[in-house]
Structure formats: C-alpha cells, structure tokens
Design an enzyme around this catalytic site. Structure first.
Site, PDB file in Angstrom:
ATOM      1  N   LYS A 133       0.859  -1.188   0.000  1.00 49.57           N
ATOM      2  CA  LYS A 133       0.000   0.000   0.000  1.00 49.57           C
ATOM      3  C   LYS A 133       0.892   1.234   0.000  1.00 49.57           C
ATOM      4  O   LYS A 133       1.776   1.363   0.861  1.00 49.57           O
ATOM      5  CB  LYS A 133      -0.831   0.005   1.280  1.00 49.57           C
TER       6      LYS A 133
HETATM    7  C1  E4P Z   1      -8.403   0.870   3.419  1.00 47.09           C
HETATM    8  O1  E4P Z   1      -7.581   0.190   2.866  1.00 47.09           O
HETATM    9  C2  E4P Z   1      -8.238   1.489   4.734  1.00 47.09           C
HETATM   10  O2  E4P Z   1      -7.530   0.607   5.561  1.00 47.09           O
HETATM   11  C3  E4P Z   1      -9.548   1.735   5.422  1.00 47.09           C
HETATM   12  O3  E4P Z   1     -10.640   1.323   4.631  1.00 47.09           O
HETATM   13  C4  E4P Z   1      -9.687   3.072   6.037  1.00 47.09           C
HETATM   14  O4  E4P Z   1     -10.938   3.144   6.671  1.00 47.09           O
HETATM   15  P1  E4P Z   1     -11.304   4.227   7.784  1.00 47.09           P
HETATM   16  O5  E4P Z   1     -11.638   5.493   7.085  1.00 47.09           O
HETATM   17  O6  E4P Z   1     -12.496   3.660   8.470  1.00 47.09           O
HETATM   18  O7  E4P Z   1     -10.109   4.360   8.670  1.00 47.09           O
END
Ligand code: E4P
Length: 215
Positions: A83
């Site tokens: 990521k």
């Molecule tokens: C995605 O890959 C992220 O880990 C995640 O969906 C972020 O979500 P949040 O906005 O609830 O922290």
C-alpha cells in the site's frame, strides 16, 4: 465483487474466512497498531490464513526508500501487496515497483484524477476512501462511479477497492456499480447477513416444526 476484510486482527480474519466468502485483507498503520506481537510475523500468519492478497502499507516517504521498504515487505509472503499513499514520490515508487512485478495498492485516494494517475503508474489496485469523503460532506460513492468509468474507458487493469466502508449500504452500492472489490470492517461484515425478518422466520419455523415432531 471480491470481498476483503479491513483489519489486522487474526481472530476476525479467521472467523470471516470460515464463512467461505473472503478474498483478501487490507491493513493500514492504524489497524496494525491495534494488534500486539511482531508485525511481520502477524502479516505472515494472515497471508497463510487467507489465500489472497494482503495489503500492507509502506511508511517511507521518498521513492527510493518506499521501493526499498516495499521489497522488504514483499519478502514476508508472495501474497503481500504494498500500500502506497498517492503522492508524487508514491507514484514514482509505484511505477518502478509495478515494472518489477510487485503489486501496489495506491491508497488514500480522494479524487478521480488521483486514481487515474495511480492506474497510469501501474497500480494493481486503487483505494478510494468513501467513508472519509462522506464525513466531510462529499459523496464517496459518486467518486467510485467516476473512477470505474475512467478505468473502463481506457481498459486499465487496475482494480478498484472501495475502502473506508462504514455501513452495509456502501457495500450494496459498490456491488451495484460493479466495483471490483470492497474492503469491509468486521462489524459491517457481521451486519451484512443479519435481518430481523430472517431471525423471526427462523424462530417461527422452529416452533412450528416442534408440532410436526410431536405427531
Ligand atoms: C483501506 O484500505 C483502509 O484501511 C480503510 O478502509 C480506512 O478506513 P477508515 O476510514 O475507516 O479508517
């Protein structure tokens, strides 16, 4: 639509995997920080548990450092996807890594142009955060529609991961739009199979079946 779970918690992953519907996992630094134990060991266990992609975030900010970190993280397991936040340096790193066959999930995407650049750089996945957009009064799911249109217009192979999912309606909308993947928190996944009429129906059938059994 592929279903990923958005967590680094092994118990949650194991439980949802047992339902037979799980295609992959996404983690982020906040989710990883909630778990105890050695980070790399935890990620390896998750990869062994789920036979699909497991996104792990690279925390470096300069392209050469991101590339180095990504290569280290890739050694944990073949299913690890890196990521990388969408920045100028992130794009450079994504372009280089994707040419070497290392899959990137370009994250923290909040606009269609960010997604277009991520796809051009060769990202295997792009993660628009719908819940965080909704939180600031924008329409997260509208962005998903725009990104899907753009990727389809030019036949990019990049897959859209609908991220920052907050409730089951986000999931339904993602599936209706034809998003490739939704990454869903554990509590939302649990809500997806629940319906009060299902519970009432089961209770009624059980009671009626008792009468049949008495005959
Ligand atoms: C995605 O890959 C992220 O880990 C995640 O969906 C972020 O979500 P949040 O906005 O609830 O922290």
């Amino acid at each position: 639509m592929k279903i990923f779970i958005d967590t680094a918690n092994q118990a949650q992953i194991e439980e949802v995997d047992s339902w037979g519907i799980l295609d992959g996992v996404t983690t982020n630094p906040t989710l990883v920080a909630k778990e105890s134990g050695d980070f790399k060991t935890n990620i390896r266990k998750i990869c062994e548990m789920v036979g699909g992609p497991v996104s792990v975030e690279a925390m470096s900010t300069k392209a050469p450092d991101i590339i180095k970190e990504a290569k280290e993280l890739s050694k944990i397991h073949t299913n690890v996807v890196i990521k990388i936040p969408i920045t100028e340096e992130g794009l450079k790193a994504t372009s280089s890594l994707s040419k070497e066959g290392i899959k990137v999930n370009m994250t923290l995407v909040f606009s269609a142009n960010q997604a277009l650049l991520a796809a051009k750089a060769g990202a295997a996945y792009v993660s628009p955060f719908v819940g965080r957009l909704d939180d600031v009064g924008e329409d997260g799911m509208e962005l998903i529609g725009q990104i899907l249109d753009i990727l389809e217009n030019y036949a990019f192979e990049t897959e859209v991961i609908v991220a920052s999912v907050r409730h089951p309606i986000h999931v339904t909308q993602a599936a209706m739009m034809g998003a490739h993947i939704a990454t869903i928190p554990y509590d939302v996944l649990k809500k997806m199979f629940k319906h009060p009429l299902t519970d009432i129906g089961i209770e009624r059938f059980q009671k009626d079946w008792e009468k049949v059994a008495k005959h």
